[in-house]
Motif scaffolding. Structure first.
Motif, short mmCIF file in Angstrom:
data_model
loop_
_atom_site.label_atom_id
_atom_site.label_comp_id
_atom_site.label_asym_id
_atom_site.label_seq_id
_atom_site.Cartn_x
_atom_site.Cartn_y
_atom_site.Cartn_z
N UNK A 60 0.81 -1.21 0.00
CA UNK A 60 0.00 0.00 0.00
C UNK A 60 0.84 1.26 0.00
N UNK A 61 0.14 2.38 -0.17
CA UNK A 61 0.75 3.71 -0.16
C UNK A 61 -0.03 4.56 0.83
N UNK A 62 0.68 5.17 1.79
CA UNK A 62 0.04 6.06 2.75
C UNK A 62 0.65 7.45 2.61
N UNK A 63 -0.21 8.43 2.37
CA UNK A 63 0.23 9.82 2.23
C UNK A 63 -0.35 10.63 3.38
N UNK A 64 0.51 11.43 4.02
CA UNK A 64 0.11 12.21 5.19
C UNK A 64 -0.11 13.67 4.80
N UNK A 142 13.56 -2.80 -1.02
CA UNK A 142 12.64 -1.76 -0.54
C UNK A 142 12.15 -0.90 -1.72
N UNK A 143 13.07 -0.55 -2.62
CA UNK A 143 12.70 0.25 -3.80
C UNK A 143 11.73 -0.53 -4.69
N UNK A 144 12.00 -1.83 -4.87
CA UNK A 144 11.14 -2.66 -5.71
C UNK A 144 9.74 -2.80 -5.11
N UNK A 145 9.67 -3.03 -3.80
CA UNK A 145 8.39 -3.17 -3.10
C UNK A 145 7.61 -1.85 -3.19
N UNK A 146 8.30 -0.72 -3.01
CA UNK A 146 7.65 0.60 -3.11
C UNK A 146 7.09 0.80 -4.51
N UNK A 147 7.86 0.42 -5.52
CA UNK A 147 7.40 0.53 -6.91
C UNK A 147 6.16 -0.34 -7.13
N UNK A 153 -1.56 0.45 -6.83
CA UNK A 153 -2.55 1.48 -6.48
C UNK A 153 -3.04 2.23 -7.72
N UNK A 154 -2.23 2.28 -8.76
CA UNK A 154 -2.64 2.99 -9.98
C UNK A 154 -3.64 2.17 -10.78
N UNK A 155 -3.74 0.87 -10.49
CA UNK A 155 -4.66 0.01 -11.22
C UNK A 155 -5.98 -0.22 -10.51
#
Length: 156
Positions: A60-64, A142-147, A153-155
């Protein structure tokens, strides 16, 4: 091609909670957020990604609201696993997280692009570096998981 559906997911829909929290996504038979979804909290924090049993779990992606952001793995609502966390001031940590904290191997990069001198790479406990150690494989993971979290999330 047939898409695999999480057996716990029974429906999709939106709900606004009394506290102002909004959720759009998938639900399980118990009425819990489960599967892919978008969660917007009253303070402006936004989560896009996987949920299980009502909690952020999986990629997931969490933005504060202050501009900080985390992209990576979650477990039971916490940053947990590999990911990348950017502070609002541009500093970032790429590496391992446990229970919502920087904990494990990783690399700090400051807003100017430097890693400090000596390099802030190694083993961290509770957000503090305790041992310097090169860990390029962990940083790459970590970079791969973030990507992957961003792409997923874009899909949705």
């Amino acid at each position: 091609m047939v898409e695999a559906v999480d057996p716990g997911v029974v429906k999709s829909g939106a709900y606004k909670y009394e506290d102002g929290t909004r959720y759009i996504g998938e639900w399980n038979t118990k009425g819990q957020k489960h599967g892919m979804g978008h969660l917007l909290l009253p303070d402006g924090t936004r989560y896009d990604g996987c949920l299980a049993g009502g909690m952020c779990s999986g990629l997931g992606v969490m933005a504060f609201p202050d501009g900080a952001k985390y992209e990576g793995e979650f477990m039971q609502g916490w940053f947990h696993g590999h990911g990348v966390f950017w502070r609002a001031d541009g500093m970032k940590f790429e590496g391992e997280f446990r229970g919502g904290r920087v904990w494990g191997l990783g690399l700090v990069t400051y807003s100017d692009g430097s890693n400090g001198f000596p390099k802030n790479e190694g083993f961290f406990q509770d957000c503090r570096m305790v041992r310097r150690k090169r860990c390029p494989e962990v940083v790459q993971r970590a970079q791969k998981i973030a990507y992957m979290a961003r792409a997923q999330c874009q899909h949705v």
